[in-house]
Design a protein around this motif. Sequence first.
Motif: not given
Length: 469
Positions: A291-293, A221-222, A128-135, A250-251
């Motif tokens: 979001x970018x770069x 996105x990035x 669904x273009x989503x993230x479940x971040x538990x890893x 973003x980290x």
Amino acid sequence: MTLNPANDAFRARLEADLPAGTIRTADARYLEEPRGRYFGQPGILAAPACTQDVARILNACNDARVGVVPFGGGTGLVGGQVDPDTPQPLILSLERMNTLRDVYPLENVMVAEAGAILADVQAAAEAHNRLFPLSLGSEGSARIGGNLSTNAGGVHVLRYGTARDLCLGLEVVLPSGEIWNGLSRLRKDNTGYDLRHLMIGAEGTLGVITAAALKLFARPASVGTAVMVVPSPAAALELLAIARDQVGEGVSAFELIHRQGLEFVSEKLPDVRQPMTPLPEWMVLMEFGLAADADGALETVFAQGLDAGLGQDGVIAQSTAQQSAFWHVREAIPIANKMIGSVASHDISLPLSAIAEFIEEARSRLLSMSDIRINCFGHLGDGNLHFNVFPGVGKQRSDYEDVRGQVSRTVHDLVHSYDGSFSAEHGVGRMKVDDLERYGDPTGLAAMRAIKQALDPNGIMNPGAVLRA
């Protein structure tokens, strides 16, 4: 509280009240935890297919005073999923309750049953273009109910928090067999005590989680991934500060890795390609999700780190394959550790400013005690270290049984002196009950016992885990 065994008569009672195939005989995979220090007793396995059947099972166990050991994916590392002491407890596995009930992409919410495998939840979110971040390293077999019951952490806690932070609501069966319908998808709901947070991290001692409403997130996105050699843990922390100044939240991950772990991987898993040679004394593995770069942001952090003398060398992944290769090395470290065989493993957390000093002091104390090797690695960004002690070259872990307790006591005493925790993400289980009594706040422990008595007066839920039976 005296508990009764789940004998043949009790089995017959359950079989008469439940659908065919629910009650089984537990095989070996339900009776041993991964580190091989705790072993359960052969007996009845209940594998219900719905919440109502879980309720019937707990009601019967409560009425008959039979202990219940909830079992998720069996990946826990503190003995919470096996019970060596209670007379023939019933093992309750939710492996058949693995339905992903609903996904609400616009709400960023998924409702999953407790037996859903973590990797399947991640894949459903991605669809669904989503993230479940538990890893986690065990995400291919760990189940959501167990992740929540132990408040699992993993590599993305720095950005997204622990399992507790990723849950909006729960459906739970209490020891009495009553069902608490708390499966809320609301972000704001100030209506009294938050029972959700009481159940998360309780390790199955207060009830059985049967379903959860989970938070989803936008997929970055990035994504950029890099390894960088650092001269010391102190330098790694300064580099983390630079990274956060540059990209804020973003980290996504910031892992500290010592040479000893890389050497274990080379010894036991020689096909795993190392990110650089010669192996560095210390390095960090970092991931940015922006979001970018993201790669451009990593280049900026690299340049600032090198200018400040915090970095010595590094590699920014140039493809998703190289990103995966970097993470494969990190994921291989616990596997190699297990193959070597630790004397004692420590899942600890510390205030970030205390980490560097702790590492030096702990190494000094332990190396003066015995011929050992220390592998220190972990989630530096959230203060969680895996500070594991291994036999010296040519020795076996069995050679250290007489000092194993002293090693852990030394580490945990030092952690406590730095206002840290002896259990960062693995929980208490049965392995650390003594530690909780030694280091836990007496008032807090008294409150925990009062809650346990109120919700589970007959003591049937995972007896001996977290709190002494």
